[in-house]
Design a protein around this motif. Structure first.
Motif, short mmCIF file in Angstrom:
data_model
loop_
_atom_site.label_atom_id
_atom_site.label_comp_id
_atom_site.label_asym_id
_atom_site.label_seq_id
_atom_site.Cartn_x
_atom_site.Cartn_y
_atom_site.Cartn_z
N SER B 702 1.90 4.77 7.19
CA SER B 702 1.57 3.36 7.44
C SER B 702 2.71 2.68 8.18
CB SER B 702 1.36 2.62 6.12
OG SER B 702 0.43 3.31 5.34
N ARG B 704 4.78 3.97 10.26
CA ARG B 704 4.79 4.30 11.69
C ARG B 704 3.59 3.66 12.39
NH1 ARG B 704 6.55 10.01 13.01
NH2 ARG B 704 8.54 8.96 12.77
N ASP B 705 2.44 3.70 11.74
CA ASP B 705 1.24 3.16 12.37
C ASP B 705 1.39 1.67 12.67
OD1 ASP B 705 0.19 5.62 12.23
OD2 ASP B 705 -1.15 5.22 10.53
N ALA B 706 2.22 0.99 11.87
CA ALA B 706 2.42 -0.44 12.07
C ALA B 706 3.18 -0.73 13.36
CB ALA B 706 3.17 -1.04 10.88
#
Lengths: 510, 712
Positions: B702, B704-706
């Protein structure tokens, strides 16, 4: 409907025997299907004979089962032991190329044969081995089957069966029932499955699916609806991306689809700014292109520049391997239930080249020039590694590597890739003014570069050979055709034998 | 443990008078043996009679009840030699093997048996492996009958005829003191049908009884001068006796409804095919009532001149339907006609092909050609003057790929050949000879390893010319089946004795796998009636091989490669033998799958591995496939306009053998392969740990995805 024409249709003696052949790939369960049909015919008061050639049947070779049946009387009919060309009433082919083989061998004829085929593919080794796309053309087989069969039922029977957690013999049996080609009611078919024991419910479900598919008349065709991927992320990045993506709408319409795909790939690979660099490169080509040639040059450039810029380095692989979506995809593929634990083992074998490529550009180049150092790198890092990405240490390591994106553009690998990209573009565009088609074909040669390590090295060699070959034919009218031919030859075998032959031919006339 | 179990079917063997048997030809043959008082049975497996051996093996209870001895012979030669029991004792014996390769192996024993002659009926059931589906060279066993002078039956391919041939065969053998070969073609072995059964008959004299009253008679021993007498006996007594029996008991069928001026002579085994051709021409009904007279040779050797002459009376044209070459029968019949100064015109190989299988179309064409010459008025109008044109069906011969048999999914032999291919990439191409067995599939793409196969167990022997060594050592392959069949002496013993500087790889998959998974001496299974677990490496050492390397997990491609490399480069100049052992996956799955399902349903922890490919990482170069050819490793076209070539894909038939990962690692291919182990019924700790890990990983993901854009 096809017209009647052959001699045996007016021969009452032969007409009483129903002849049914099953063509399958070994291991598909053709024997089970044959067993059901035989038992059913028996139960329905028929004399029936089945034959098979066991032995190769298990081991993935093409195989035939054959049945003949006739209503029981006080005399014993004489049954043949193998199907004859032009003398088969029902042919069941459990795979698309087996449909083709059945047609090829003359077992499917317009005057009599009901052909029930599964459109799925079990690829032959020869199709899979080619470094390019060696998959046989199923459409050709479909077209031939439509001409050859009196009646054709073609659907992905494998998929129908798998969806019901059953095997293809059951869905094919259902399709056979639906055609009404055998004079038995549906219940007789279902009874045969029940009598057979083992996995009855799943078999009956797949039978049902096959039955319905055969009745739904429209023989299946691939109809995939293209949906552009939905992009999510932080608002700031989305706004920045949108700004870059808007540039595509200014491009000639035929180029837009490929450019969008390319842009997405590069944003995913590195980020929106990298995507903007891609569009800059593409723009420089578009201005030299025109609608006169349907923008072929730009389309080819959009495709292959994107592929070249999204090279396969350790960072990319590590990033892909640690994404959330991947874990859920694999769980789905493996059919893992929520209460089950899944362990994941990755098979890596880095080489000194990959490690050096990951170093800062200057340092990497310095190391690469020193064979002893490279050998040492190879000894330190270059061995097979199995990483358990379901465990934290391995995951964390890959996670960190995958997070090196901001550093990527400073690596040795990036420098090498950019240089190669620029050189390829320059060489490809050099003949543009005099020979547009040649430039397009040269751009397309980028397809030859793929794989990792040795395979990648071989791909590069082939790429160089074809680009040099292009140089040799430059100036000829058919130069573009020759380059296309060279590229296809390069994709035929891994060693480049076909390519070597084609190059020899060129040398003979230049 | 054989590939197919006949445990349920063998109950049919207990049927008696008034019952009807319905089933496969192989089982019917077994039933017929028991009905005819057979005293001992044996044989060697191989298509198409493997199942006959499996049936006999599964039927041991029934056999024992009757006092019948069953022996799974070490080779066809051993099987034929076993018939020696019928030389002195009035005991009926039957053995089975495939023809003609089995007959080749057995030739010595068959010749001696024929010379000695028999007292009890001796029957050799040969599965003639000819035509489509055959796994061997195309030859005929017929030649052996002619050379050794035993009689040959080729019954019509239906269960009543085949079972009757067993009875006829024993009686003919006893009436003429000559062994009889009963030939069943590949499809008649597996044909299904019905016949009326009779009670089983225990042998009047069992082999056990015979041991209590041993007999011998030196006149029966093949030694001069008795052997000279045997030859005279063959032609002066046994042959005429056989002819007499054949005629008097009407072993051949004549279907001669109305003395037409033409006729067809046909081998019994080809009868159904010829009837179908006549049906299609409107000259016969489906029950065999034919307008064309037929002389059906259920006995193809010897041919009886008087009977043939009678058939030919009043005929002008006769067609011989004889599959395969050379045309032994046609030559003999031609000679009969010539000696009778007959005016009958003999046709055969002029209207039917000399070589190749007589398929339905071939026979239809042949009979049509014959009738055009002999009696054109009999042909239907559509054949004489076809007026409708067949529609053009597109030629698919360039589109449809060939599909030869290959290694099964998860086969333990695949990694051996992957390692060998990698070794060759490193050290250059080697002289490699193969043997008979599944491992011969390595000769096909993608491996293309091995250039010869000279016979069962003869792999290393066929490299003997290279025993002296050279720049690159010759390699030979031998299977465990071939090793015990003949290889230990002919190949390994030969290597030792001649101080061979070559490398032999023994592929040990725990079974005679290619013939259907029968046990051999080195099988690891416990077998109630046979001695197993005799290691190959012990036999090698016993015969004097000093350089032996045992590999117990062939899937370890790296290890396999290392050992091959060592064998090819070591200074040791004697024979080098590598035993590469892993269980045949087909058998392993058959054994383990039910156990695994039971364990899962009982709530025990089970780990099921399977392999996968990350499509984004795979570049579609297919290098992995060129080192595998596994049926479950296939290709998938991605729905991505940027991709030209399909990527590797592993389907759900994968058994998780590990070859993909090992090869990717050893050949340094690519990082796309992963192994996923789904743990059924995990322990509580495992589940807890997995959850905790998931939480941490999820948090990292999460995070990194942010910070990046995601495409869904």
């Amino acid at each position: 409907m096809n017209k009647q024409f052959t001699e045996h249709s007016n021969n009452p003696g032969a007409a009483q025997i129903i002849k049914l052949a099953v063509m399958a790939v070994g291991g598909q369960g053709g024997g089970v299907l044959t067993g059901w049909i035989e038992a059913m015919a028996h139960a329905q008061g028929y004399v029936v004979q089945a034959t098979s050639v066991a032995g190769v049947a298990q081991r993935t070779g093409a195989t035939i089962y054959y049945l003949e049946m006739a209503p029981k009387t006080d005399q014993q009919p004489i049954f043949a032991l193998a199907p004859s060309a032009g003398d088969v009433d029902i042919l069941i082919a459990a795979e698309m190329m087996e449909v083709g083989r059945a047609v090829m061998r003359g077992f499917v004829t317009p005057d009599r044969t009901v052909l029930i085929g599964s459109s799925h593919r079990a690829l032959a080794v020869s199709e899979k081995m080619a470094p390019g796309d060696g998959i046989a053309d199923a459409e050709e087989v479909r077209a031939a089957a439509e001409i050859a069969a009196q009646r054709l039922v073609l659907a992905d029977m494998e998929q129908l069966a798998v969806e019901q957690r059953s095997v293809i013999s059951a869905s094919l049996f259902g399709a056979l029932a639906a055609t009404g080609a055998l004079p038995f009611p549906r219940a007789a078919f279902e009874d045969a499955i029940r009598e057979g024991g083992r996995g009855i419910d799943a078999s009956l479900r797949a039978f049902n699916a096959g039955f319905d598919a055969a009745l739904s008349d429209d023989t299946d065709r691939d109809e995939k609806t293209e949906q552009p991927p939905e992009i999510t992320g932080p608002a700031r990045l989305l706004r920045a991306y949108q700004k870059v993506a808007d540039r595509i709408s200014a491009m000639p319409p035929p180029v837009q689809q490929m450019a969008s795909a390319g842009l997405l790939k590069l944003v995913d690979f590195q980020g929106y700014a990298y995507g903007a660099v891609y569009l800059d490169r593409l723009d420089r080509i578009i201005v030299r292109d025109s609608a006169e040639h349907d923008w072929q040059l730009s389309i080819a450039a959009a495709k292959y520049i994107a592929n070249a810029m999204a090279y396969d380095d350790i960072i990319r692989v590590a990033d892909i391997k640690t994404r959330r979506r991947r874990f859920s995809r694999i769980r789905g593929e493996m059919g893992a239930e929520p209460d089950q634990v899944m362990q994941l083992t990755e098979y890596f074998h880095p080489r000194a080249e990959e490690i050096a490529g990951l170093l800062p550009a200057k340092l990497g180049a310095w190391v690469e020039r020193r064979p002893k150092l490279m050998a040492r790198l190879g000894r330190w890092f270059g061995k097979g590694r199995r990483l358990r990405t379901d465990s934290l240490p391995a995951f964390a390591m890959l996670y960190v590597l995958g997070g090196l994106r901001s550093y990527r553009l400073k690596t040795r690998r990036h420098t090498v890739e950019v240089a190669h990209l620029e050189a390829w573009l320059d060489r490809s565009l050099a003949p543009l003014e005099e020979d547009y088609a040649l430039s397009v074909e040269m751009l397309r040669c980028r397809r030859l570069i793929k794989g990792y390590s040795d395979t990648h090295a071989r791909g590069l060699t082939k790429f160089d050979s074809v680009m040099n070959g292009a140089q040799m034919v430059r100036g000829r009218k058919d130069a573009a055709e020759w380059v296309a031919r060279l590229r296809e030859a390069a994709l035929q075998d891994p060693e480049g034998k076909a390519l070597f032959g084609a190059l020899e031919t060129i040398r003979s006339f230049t | 443990m054989a590939e197919r179990s006949f445990k349920n079917e063998v109950e049919h063997l207990r049927k008696g008078d008034g019952d009807v048997f319905t089933g496969e030809g192989i089982l019917a043959l077994t039933k017929a043996l028991l009905e005819n008082g057979v005293g001992y049975v044996g044989g060697y497996q191989g298509a198409p009679i493997s199942h006959l051996m499996d049936v006999l093996s599964d039927a041991q209870d029934v056999l024992e009840e009757l006092g019948v001895r069953f022996e799974a012979n070490a080779s066809e030669a051993a099987a034929a030699a076993m018939l020696a029991a019928s030389v002195h004792y009035p005991i009926r014996g039957a053995v089975t093997f495939k023809g003609p390769v089995g007959v080749n192996v057995a030739a010595d024993a068959l010749a001696n048996l024929s010379s000695s002659g028999v007292t009890g009926g001796a029957l050799v059931i040969v599965g003639e492996d000819y035509g489509e589906g055959s796994s061997i060279m195309q030859e005929r066993s017929h030649a052996f009958a002619m050379k050794s002078q035993f009689w040959m039956l080729d019954p019509r391919p239906n269960l009543p005829s085949i079972t009757k041939a067993v009875k006829d065969g024993f009686e003919l053998s006893e009436a003429s003191n000559t062994p009889v070969m009963l030939m069943v073609r590949i499809r008649s072995c597996h044909v299904t049908g019905s016949f009326d059964t009779r009670d089983n008959v225990p042998p009047p004299l069992t082999v056990r009884d015979a041991l209590s009253t041993p007999r011998s008679d030196f006149a029966r021993v093949v030694l001069p001068p008795m052997s000279y007498l045997h030859e005279q006996d063959k032609v002066q007594n046994r042959w005429p006796a056989a002819e007499k029996f054949i005629v008097e008991n009407k072993l051949n069928d004549v279907f001669d409804p109305e003395r037409a001026p033409l006729g067809i002579v046909v081998q019994g085994g080809m009868y159904n095919g010829i009837m179908r051709a006549l049906q299609r021409l409107g000259l016969a009904d489906i029950y065999g009532n034919s307008d064309v007279p037929l002389y059906v040779l259920n006995v193809t050797y010897p041919l009886v001149k008087d009977e043939f002459d009678r058939f030919c009376q009043g005929k002008e044209h006769v067609l011989v339907v004889e599959e395969g070459q050379p045309d032994f029968i046609e030559q003999q019949l031609g000679s009969f006609l010539y000696k009778s100064r007959s005016s009958v015109e003999l046709h055969g190989k002029d209207m039917l092909p000399m070589a190749g299988e007589y398929t339905g179309q071939v026979m239809l064409d042949g009979v049509t050609a014959f009738l055009k010459t002999a009696a054109p008025e009999m042909l239907p109008g559509t054949v004489r003057a076809p007026n409708a044109e067949a529609p053009q069906i597109p030629d698919l011969s360039k589109t449809v790929p060939i599909r030869p048999p290959g290694f099964c999914t998860g086969c333990p032999e695949r990694p051996i050949f992957a390692a060998m291919k990698l070794t060759e990439q490193e050290l250059g191409k080697h002289q490699i000879s193969g043997d008979i067995g599944c491992h011969l599939f390595a000769a096909l793409p993608p491996f293309e390893i091995g250039g010869a196969t000279m016979g069962y167990g003869l792999g290393p022997a066929s490299n003997a010319a290279f025993d002296g060594g050279g720049e690159r050592r010759a390699i030979s392959i031998l299977g465990d089946g071939g090793f015990w069949h003949n290889g230990l002496s002919s190949s390994i013993g030969n290597m030792v004795f001649n101080k061979s500087d070559t490398v032999a790889v023994i592929v040990d998959n725990y079974y005679s796998a290619a013939t259907g998974g029968q046990d051999v001496l080195s099988s690891r299974a416990k077998n109630e009636t046979k001695s197993t677990n005799n290691p190959i490496s012990a036999a090698l050492k016993g015969v004097g091989v000093e350089w032996v390397r045992q590999i117990d997990r062939t899937y370890d491609v790296g290890k396999m490669r290392e050992v091959l490399h060592e064998a090819l480069t070591t200074d040791y100049d004697g024979p080098k033998v590598i035993v590469a052992s892993s269980e045949c996956m087909l058998n392993k799955q058959r054994r383990e799958k039910p156990l695994r399902s039971r364990a899962i349903s009982e709530g025990r922890r089970v780990d099921i591995p399977r392999f996968g490919v990350d499509p984004d990482v795979c570049t579609g170069d297919h290098a992995c496939i060129r080192l595998s050819g596994c049926p479950s490793l296939s290709l998938k076209k991605l729905d991505d306009p940027l991709r030209d070539d399909p990527v590797a894909h592993i389907d759900q038939t994968c058994v998780g053998c590990g070859n993909c990962g090992e090869v990717a690692e050893s050949a340094i291919l690519c990082p796309s392969f992963y192994q996923a182990d789904v743990v059924h019924n995990p322990t509580r700790f495992e589940s807890w740990r997995s959850q905790q890990r998931g939480k941490v990983m999820g948090w990292l993901q999460s995070r990194r995805d942010a910070k990046r854009l995601m495409m869904q």
